[in-house]
Motif scaffolding. Structure first.
Motif, PDB file in Angstrom:
ATOM      1  N   ASN A   1     -12.700  63.843  35.602  1.00 34.01           N
ATOM      2  CA  ASN A   1     -13.836  63.480  34.724  1.00 34.01           C
ATOM      3  C   ASN A   1     -13.338  62.708  33.147  1.00 34.01           C
ATOM      4  O   ASN A   1     -13.913  62.982  32.124  1.00 34.01           O
ATOM      5  N   THR A   2     -12.414  62.037  33.391  1.00 31.21           N
ATOM      6  CA  THR A   2     -11.939  61.394  32.226  1.00 31.21           C
ATOM      7  C   THR A   2     -11.655  59.669  32.464  1.00 31.21           C
ATOM      8  O   THR A   2     -11.993  59.209  33.674  1.00 31.21           O
ATOM      9  N   SER A   3     -11.461  58.832  31.393  1.00 28.55           N
ATOM     10  CA  SER A   3     -11.378  57.460  31.592  1.00 28.55           C
ATOM     11  C   SER A   3     -10.041  57.117  32.251  1.00 28.55           C
ATOM     12  O   SER A   3      -9.168  57.730  32.271  1.00 28.55           O
ATOM     13  N   LEU A   4     -10.025  55.822  32.700  1.00 28.79           N
ATOM     14  CA  LEU A   4      -8.819  55.244  33.323  1.00 28.79           C
ATOM     15  C   LEU A   4      -7.631  55.132  32.170  1.00 28.79           C
ATOM     16  O   LEU A   4      -6.670  55.630  32.597  1.00 28.79           O
ATOM     17  N   ALA A   5      -7.988  55.122  31.080  1.00 27.61           N
ATOM     18  CA  ALA A   5      -6.953  54.893  29.864  1.00 27.61           C
ATOM     19  C   ALA A   5      -6.281  56.385  29.619  1.00 27.61           C
ATOM     20  O   ALA A   5      -4.901  56.627  29.717  1.00 27.61           O
ATOM     21  N   SER A   6      -7.198  57.369  29.625  1.00 31.79           N
ATOM     22  CA  SER A   6      -6.871  58.748  29.480  1.00 31.79           C
ATOM     23  C   SER A   6      -6.086  59.532  30.361  1.00 31.79           C
ATOM     24  O   SER A   6      -5.111  60.217  30.227  1.00 31.79           O
ATOM     25  N   ILE A   7      -6.416  59.087  32.070  1.00 30.00           N
ATOM     26  CA  ILE A   7      -5.667  59.593  33.035  1.00 30.00           C
ATOM     27  C   ILE A   7      -4.412  59.249  33.042  1.00 30.00           C
ATOM     28  O   ILE A   7      -3.478  59.602  33.638  1.00 30.00           O
TER      29      ILE A   7
ATOM     30  N   VAL B   1      -0.781  61.179  32.921  1.00 28.24           N
ATOM     31  CA  VAL B   1      -0.101  61.685  34.215  1.00 28.24           C
ATOM     32  C   VAL B   1       1.134  61.074  34.563  1.00 28.24           C
ATOM     33  O   VAL B   1       2.367  61.419  34.788  1.00 28.24           O
ATOM     34  N   LEU B   2       1.121  59.407  34.301  1.00 26.33           N
ATOM     35  CA  LEU B   2       2.396  58.615  34.520  1.00 26.33           C
ATOM     36  C   LEU B   2       3.166  58.878  33.238  1.00 26.33           C
ATOM     37  O   LEU B   2       4.608  58.987  33.693  1.00 26.33           O
ATOM     38  N   VAL B   3       2.759  59.359  32.104  1.00 28.50           N
ATOM     39  CA  VAL B   3       3.662  59.685  31.088  1.00 28.50           C
ATOM     40  C   VAL B   3       4.507  60.951  31.605  1.00 28.50           C
ATOM     41  O   VAL B   3       5.658  61.046  31.353  1.00 28.50           O
ATOM     42  N   THR B   4       3.887  61.791  31.840  1.00 28.65           N
ATOM     43  CA  THR B   4       4.477  63.357  32.155  1.00 28.65           C
ATOM     44  C   THR B   4       5.259  63.349  33.614  1.00 28.65           C
ATOM     45  O   THR B   4       6.314  63.853  33.494  1.00 28.65           O
ATOM     46  N   TYR B   5       4.893  62.445  34.387  1.00 29.36           N
ATOM     47  CA  TYR B   5       5.611  62.108  35.447  1.00 29.36           C
ATOM     48  C   TYR B   5       7.006  61.591  35.368  1.00 29.36           C
ATOM     49  O   TYR B   5       7.966  61.806  35.654  1.00 29.36           O
ATOM     50  N   GLY B   6       6.980  60.703  34.351  1.00 31.39           N
ATOM     51  CA  GLY B   6       8.277  59.996  33.999  1.00 31.39           C
ATOM     52  C   GLY B   6       9.014  60.832  33.119  1.00 31.39           C
ATOM     53  O   GLY B   6      10.235  60.857  33.021  1.00 31.39           O
ATOM     54  N   PHE B   7       8.387  61.596  32.028  1.00 29.94           N
ATOM     55  CA  PHE B   7       9.372  62.522  31.382  1.00 29.94           C
ATOM     56  C   PHE B   7       9.753  63.589  32.420  1.00 29.94           C
ATOM     57  O   PHE B   7      11.076  63.997  32.066  1.00 29.94           O
ATOM     58  N   GLY B   8       9.179  64.195  33.270  1.00 30.33           N
ATOM     59  CA  GLY B   8       9.797  64.956  34.183  1.00 30.33           C
ATOM     60  C   GLY B   8      11.002  64.331  34.884  1.00 30.33           C
ATOM     61  O   GLY B   8      11.870  64.830  35.346  1.00 30.33           O
ATOM     62  N   TYR B   9      10.815  62.953  35.201  1.00 28.32           N
ATOM     63  CA  TYR B   9      11.953  62.445  35.940  1.00 28.32           C
ATOM     64  C   TYR B   9      12.986  62.036  35.036  1.00 28.32           C
ATOM     65  O   TYR B   9      14.124  62.492  35.499  1.00 28.32           O
ATOM     66  N   VAL B  10      12.898  62.009  33.893  1.00 27.06           N
ATOM     67  CA  VAL B  10      14.125  62.231  32.921  1.00 27.06           C
ATOM     68  C   VAL B  10      14.750  63.356  32.966  1.00 27.06           C
ATOM     69  O   VAL B  10      16.013  63.602  32.711  1.00 27.06           O
ATOM     70  N   LEU B  11      13.702  64.365  32.899  1.00 29.89           N
ATOM     71  CA  LEU B  11      14.170  65.900  32.631  1.00 29.89           C
ATOM     72  C   LEU B  11      15.100  66.246  33.771  1.00 29.89           C
ATOM     73  O   LEU B  11      16.168  66.910  33.774  1.00 29.89           O
ATOM     74  N   GLY B  12      14.479  65.948  34.832  1.00 31.50           N
ATOM     75  CA  GLY B  12      15.459  66.188  36.204  1.00 31.50           C
ATOM     76  C   GLY B  12      16.730  65.610  36.464  1.00 31.50           C
ATOM     77  O   GLY B  12      17.844  66.231  36.648  1.00 31.50           O
TER      78      GLY B  12
ATOM     79  N   ILE C   1      -7.126  70.630  41.061  1.00 31.91           N
ATOM     80  CA  ILE C   1      -6.994  70.429  39.647  1.00 31.91           C
ATOM     81  C   ILE C   1      -8.229  69.552  39.103  1.00 31.91           C
ATOM     82  O   ILE C   1      -8.253  68.515  39.468  1.00 31.91           O
ATOM     83  N   SER C   2      -8.842  70.342  37.917  1.00 32.75           N
ATOM     84  CA  SER C   2     -10.178  69.301  37.548  1.00 32.75           C
ATOM     85  C   SER C   2      -9.694  69.266  35.877  1.00 32.75           C
ATOM     86  O   SER C   2     -10.580  68.450  35.257  1.00 32.75           O
ATOM     87  N   MET C   3      -8.715  69.876  35.417  1.00 31.61           N
ATOM     88  CA  MET C   3      -8.241  69.427  33.894  1.00 31.61           C
ATOM     89  C   MET C   3      -7.239  68.604  33.881  1.00 31.61           C
ATOM     90  O   MET C   3      -5.953  68.669  34.483  1.00 31.61           O
ATOM     91  N   ARG C   4      -7.285  67.627  32.985  1.00 30.71           N
ATOM     92  CA  ARG C   4      -6.345  66.558  32.853  1.00 30.71           C
ATOM     93  C   ARG C   4      -5.006  67.049  32.262  1.00 30.71           C
ATOM     94  O   ARG C   4      -4.054  66.859  32.843  1.00 30.71           O
ATOM     95  N   ILE C   5      -4.915  68.107  31.405  1.00 34.11           N
ATOM     96  CA  ILE C   5      -3.934  68.597  31.000  1.00 34.11           C
ATOM     97  C   ILE C   5      -3.081  69.354  31.914  1.00 34.11           C
ATOM     98  O   ILE C   5      -1.565  69.394  32.299  1.00 34.11           O
ATOM     99  N   VAL C   6      -3.525  70.032  32.828  1.00 31.49           N
ATOM    100  CA  VAL C   6      -3.148  70.919  34.148  1.00 31.49           C
ATOM    101  C   VAL C   6      -2.477  70.031  35.157  1.00 31.49           C
ATOM    102  O   VAL C   6      -1.491  69.995  35.606  1.00 31.49           O
ATOM    103  N   LEU C   7      -3.258  68.858  35.285  1.00 37.51           N
ATOM    104  CA  LEU C   7      -2.803  67.946  36.222  1.00 37.51           C
ATOM    105  C   LEU C   7      -1.410  67.105  35.725  1.00 37.51           C
ATOM    106  O   LEU C   7      -0.497  66.672  36.295  1.00 37.51           O
ATOM    107  N   ALA C   8      -1.517  66.904  34.386  1.00 38.09           N
ATOM    108  CA  ALA C   8      -0.177  66.369  33.939  1.00 38.09           C
ATOM    109  C   ALA C   8       0.935  67.173  33.843  1.00 38.09           C
ATOM    110  O   ALA C   8       2.004  66.728  34.025  1.00 38.09           O
ATOM    111  N   ILE C   9       0.616  68.433  33.846  1.00 39.08           N
ATOM    112  CA  ILE C   9       1.865  69.373  34.159  1.00 39.08           C
ATOM    113  C   ILE C   9       2.429  69.354  35.382  1.00 39.08           C
ATOM    114  O   ILE C   9       3.461  69.532  35.895  1.00 39.08           O
ATOM    115  N   VAL C  10       1.436  69.300  36.472  1.00 38.44           N
ATOM    116  CA  VAL C  10       1.830  69.466  37.727  1.00 38.44           C
ATOM    117  C   VAL C  10       2.645  68.064  37.981  1.00 38.44           C
ATOM    118  O   VAL C  10       3.563  68.042  38.770  1.00 38.44           O
TER     119      VAL C  10
END
Length: 394
Positions: free
Chosen positions: A46-52, A55-66, A100-109
């Motif tokens: 239930n968020t906008s396209l710009a807000s979702i 998940v691309l940012v956290t995915y990429g950050f996780g990529y660097v972390l790995g 998952i229905s919360m954006r922040i939790v989805l970002a963590i996943v």
């Protein structure tokens, strides 16, 4: 008896690269889901396209972390165990996404998923070079081709899931099951050993300038590829295409990408493969010009040409560097880590421009990345050196 054991060991490790093909197949499948499903994830949370886009940012950050933490384990001998465990984490992450229905939790996943994928990415790229040594060129290209084979199905799976359930749940569950299956296969194989382990400490590392040029190339290339595949579906919608037509547009890109990766298997045998990187970058710029001019009747040809042109660039450059350096897990982590930095920031930035400024920013952004790839390739060629007959034609 010792001779027999050595032979058995060699045969066992020789089969590992086939398992790595499977890894890239399912990673391509899972990676290809993100772009086409981004609007469905926005609806799910239930968020906008710009807000979702977070998940691309956290995915990429996780990529660097790995790449910076876990991927160094390959130099310590963890091999296939590390790849397999990372894939199991990736599979679990994708299995959780539909709940998952919360954006922040989805970002963590997606952070967990990015960390796991980059760890397996570094492992496959490093271990296949260790295993096959001077025979790696065509097989490395084939491994990267499998990425395209998996990704080509992703938009259609997302579309089918949307038709059946109205969300992307089935797509993420299918990808999770496929990743878990391949993880099991990898864990059943014995990992190859580092052939440079004994003399690596006595070898001179590449210069900081060369590292900077490599970073420049992969930073731009990953943006060239990831920005396109992440937002081409949304770009299609914004230019008036239906959801089905946009899904076909995305799949058309992956068809071109797969064809380009198949061609790379043969291009990797050529000593002048570096020239095909530059040619591909030029073709990418031409496609961006057509998109900028809004010649909508050429969208499908543009998508397939863009994919064909982009596909060989990563494996050809990776092979070029691997043939001129003593490739370690640390060095591969630098390359893949650069890819992670790029996928962390640039797709998100491109999405902000596309959503808030206009669709014309999409081809403009991509043209800039392609131009950077061209320039970086030229500088890397000059720095590392190529045979004289190639330099003369360049």
């Amino acid at each position: 008896m010792h001779r027999v054991n050595s032979t058995v060991s060699e045969q066992t490790t020789t089969r590992s690269h086939r398992a790595y093909f499977g890894v890239f197949l399912v990673v391509g499948l899972s990676f290809g889901l993100v772009g086409p499903s981004i609007s469905l994830l926005a609806e799910q949370t239930n968020t906008s396209l710009a807000s979702i886009g977070i998940v691309l940012v956290t995915y990429g950050f996780g990529y660097v972390l790995g790449t910076q933490i876990f991927a160094r384990g390959y130099d310590r001998g963890y091999g296939n165990r590390l790849i397999g465990c990372a894939l199991l984490i990736a599979a679990s992450s994708f299995a959780l996404v539909p709940f998952i229905s919360m954006r922040i939790v989805l970002a963590i996943v997606f952070l967990m998923f990015g960390t796991a994928v980059s760890t397996s990415d570094v492992g496959c790229n490093t271990l296949i070079v260790w295993e096959l040594k001077d025979r790696v060129g065509p097989r490395l290209a084939l491994m990267h081709t499998m990425f395209g084979v998996g990704a080509i199905l992703s938009p259609l799976i997302v579309r089918a899931s949307d038709e059946i359930r109205g969300d992307a749940a089935i797509a993420y569950w299918v990808a999770g099951a496929a990743i878990a299956t391949v993880a099991t296969v990898v864990l059943l194989h014995r990992a190859p050993l580092d052939p440079h382990l004994e003399n690596r400490e006595t070898e001179v590392d590449i210069s900081k300038k060369q590292i900077a040029l490599i970073v420049m190339f992969f930073l731009a290339y990953v943006a060239l590829e990831v920005v396109f595949v992440t937002w081409i579906y949304t770009y299609g919608i914004k230019t008036g295409l239906s959801k089905n037509e946009s899904a076909i547009l995305t799949s058309t890109y992956w068809i071109g990408f797969m064809l380009g990766r198949v061609a790379t298997v043969f291009l990797a045998r050529k000593s002048h493969g570096i020239l095909f990187i530059q040619l591909g970058a030029v073709l990418n710029i031409v496609v961006c010009l057509v998109l900028y001019l809004r010649i909508d009747s050429l969208l499908l040809p543009c998508a397939i040409i863009y994919g064909i042109a982009a596909a060989p660039q990563f494996p050809l450059m990776f092979g070029f560097i691997g043939n001129r350096t003593s490739l370690s897990g640390k060095m591969t982590a630098r390359i893949v880590g650069t890819a992670g930095v790029s996928s962390t920031t640039l797709p998100w930035l491109a999405g902000q421009f596309l959503e808030r400024v206009g669709s014309w920013t999409f081809p403009t952004f991509l043209a800039c990345t392609a131009a950077t790839v061209f320039i970086a390739t030229k500088l890397i060629t000059n720095s590392f050196g190529v045979p004289k007959h190639i330099s003369a034609t360049n």
